[in-house]
Design an enzyme around this catalytic site. Structure first.
Site, PDB file in Angstrom:
ATOM      1  N   GLY A  45      32.657  30.819  41.670  1.00 50.32           N
ATOM      2  CA  GLY A  45      33.745  31.004  40.714  1.00 50.32           C
ATOM      3  C   GLY A  45      34.493  32.277  41.060  1.00 50.32           C
ATOM      4  O   GLY A  45      33.908  33.225  41.600  1.00 50.32           O
ATOM      5  N   GLN A  50      39.923  39.423  40.050  1.00 42.08           N
ATOM      6  CA  GLN A  50      38.965  39.822  41.089  1.00 42.08           C
ATOM      7  C   GLN A  50      39.594  39.958  42.474  1.00 42.08           C
ATOM      8  O   GLN A  50      38.953  40.454  43.401  1.00 42.08           O
ATOM      9  CB  GLN A  50      37.807  38.824  41.171  1.00 42.08           C
ATOM     10  CG  GLN A  50      36.931  38.831  39.932  1.00 42.08           C
ATOM     11  CD  GLN A  50      35.766  37.887  40.111  1.00 42.08           C
ATOM     12  OE1 GLN A  50      35.896  36.697  39.895  1.00 42.08           O
ATOM     13  NE2 GLN A  50      34.631  38.414  40.551  1.00 42.08           N
ATOM     14  N   CYS A  92      27.976  38.365  39.932  1.00 41.99           N
ATOM     15  CA  CYS A  92      29.432  38.380  39.982  1.00 41.99           C
ATOM     16  C   CYS A  92      29.862  38.966  41.323  1.00 41.99           C
ATOM     17  O   CYS A  92      29.286  39.961  41.765  1.00 41.99           O
ATOM     18  CB  CYS A  92      29.959  39.238  38.827  1.00 41.99           C
ATOM     19  SG  CYS A  92      31.755  39.375  38.801  1.00 41.99           S
ATOM     20  N   LEU A  93      30.849  38.358  41.944  1.00 42.96           N
ATOM     21  CA  LEU A  93      31.324  38.857  43.242  1.00 42.96           C
ATOM     22  C   LEU A  93      31.826  40.295  43.144  1.00 42.96           C
ATOM     23  O   LEU A  93      31.837  41.018  44.141  1.00 42.96           O
ATOM     24  CB  LEU A  93      32.439  37.955  43.787  1.00 42.96           C
ATOM     25  CG  LEU A  93      32.025  36.535  44.182  1.00 42.96           C
ATOM     26  CD1 LEU A  93      33.250  35.731  44.605  1.00 42.96           C
ATOM     27  CD2 LEU A  93      30.983  36.550  45.289  1.00 42.96           C
ATOM     28  N   HIS A 134      31.888  32.678  32.132  1.00 41.27           N
ATOM     29  CA  HIS A 134      31.967  33.878  32.978  1.00 41.27           C
ATOM     30  C   HIS A 134      33.407  34.107  33.457  1.00 41.27           C
ATOM     31  O   HIS A 134      33.925  35.223  33.381  1.00 41.27           O
ATOM     32  CB  HIS A 134      31.010  33.708  34.166  1.00 41.27           C
ATOM     33  CG  HIS A 134      30.968  34.861  35.124  1.00 41.27           C
ATOM     34  ND1 HIS A 134      29.864  35.670  35.276  1.00 41.27           N
ATOM     35  CD2 HIS A 134      31.901  35.341  35.988  1.00 41.27           C
ATOM     36  CE1 HIS A 134      30.132  36.598  36.193  1.00 41.27           C
ATOM     37  NE2 HIS A 134      31.359  36.419  36.646  1.00 41.27           N
ATOM     38  N   GLU A 135      34.059  33.032  33.933  1.00 37.76           N
ATOM     39  CA  GLU A 135      35.415  33.184  34.491  1.00 37.76           C
ATOM     40  C   GLU A 135      36.442  33.433  33.378  1.00 37.76           C
ATOM     41  O   GLU A 135      37.367  34.228  33.557  1.00 37.76           O
ATOM     42  CB  GLU A 135      35.802  31.967  35.339  1.00 37.76           C
ATOM     43  CG  GLU A 135      34.898  31.705  36.544  1.00 37.76           C
ATOM     44  CD  GLU A 135      34.617  32.927  37.407  1.00 37.76           C
ATOM     45  OE1 GLU A 135      35.492  33.805  37.517  1.00 37.76           O
ATOM     46  OE2 GLU A 135      33.502  33.011  37.957  1.00 37.76           O
ATOM     47  N   HIS A 138      36.345  36.981  32.471  1.00 41.22           N
ATOM     48  CA  HIS A 138      37.089  37.821  33.420  1.00 41.22           C
ATOM     49  C   HIS A 138      38.547  37.971  32.993  1.00 41.22           C
ATOM     50  O   HIS A 138      39.132  39.045  33.110  1.00 41.22           O
ATOM     51  CB  HIS A 138      37.069  37.201  34.827  1.00 41.22           C
ATOM     52  CG  HIS A 138      35.944  37.674  35.693  1.00 41.22           C
ATOM     53  ND1 HIS A 138      35.759  38.992  36.036  1.00 41.22           N
ATOM     54  CD2 HIS A 138      34.948  36.990  36.320  1.00 41.22           C
ATOM     55  CE1 HIS A 138      34.684  39.099  36.825  1.00 41.22           C
ATOM     56  NE2 HIS A 138      34.177  37.893  37.010  1.00 41.22           N
TER      57      HIS A 138
HETATM   58 NI    NI Z   1      32.497  37.354  38.071  1.00 43.64          NI
END
Ligand code: NI
Length: 170
Positions: A45, A50, A92-93, A134-135, A138
């Site tokens: 995701g 991000q 998370c990235l 989660h997304e 963000h």
């Molecule tokens: Ni994330």
């Protein structure tokens, strides 16, 4: 093109992203680039903040390329339904190598627009439910570490400070 991933500490990750109003070729190109960037970073995701773009856009593929039909584009998403509970490791990235147990709803319904501006609803469970939450978080400037205890969050922040000092963050 592959965008570099923005790491925790950049203010773009903690402010609400802007509504998308234009559904044009630029948006479709951005969506393609986001999938490319997400796969390159080995994620399932990715939200536009991000990659440093403060817009309400996220892409998800919980199968990581296995099922092309699983590719999901969310423009201006809102969570409209939550049921049940699941607890599991989340990462998370933008916070590489940090994984913590997070309790989330187990069945989630999102309302969003597609790349053409058409509204749709999507319901998912387990990992997809977690990714939808989660997304969407963000896009509201919220990171998964806001769902862990203050103690754990402080520990993570301290470790990141050390990494920043050592030049090993970003
Ligand atoms: Ni994330």
């Amino acid at each position: 093109m592959i965008y570099p991933i923005v790491f925790y500490g950049d203010p773009v990750l903690e402010k609400p992203a802007e509504q998308i109003t234009e559904f044009n070729d630029d948006l479709r190109k951005l969506v393609d680039d986001m999938f490319e960037s997400m796969y390159a970073a080995h994620g399932v995701g990715l939200a536009a903040p991000q990659i440093g773009i403060s817009k309400r856009l996220a892409v998800i593929d919980v199968t990581f390329k296995e099922n092309p039909n699983a590719k999901l584009v969310l423009v201006n998403p809102e969570i409209i339904g939550r049921e049940g509970k699941q607890t599991g490791k989340e990462g998370c990235l933008s916070l590489p190598d940090f994984h913590e147990n997070v309790t989330r709803a187990n069945v989630v319904t999102v309302r969003a627009q597609d790349v053409h501006g058409k509204w749709f609803e999507k319901t998912g469970d387990d990992l997809l439910a977690r990714a939808l939450l989660h997304e969407t978080d963000h896009l509201n400037g919220r990171l998964f570490i806001s769902h862990v205890s203050a103690l754990k969050r402080d520990l993570i922040k301290r470790k990141i400070k050390k990494l920043v000092k050592a030049g090993e963050w970003a």
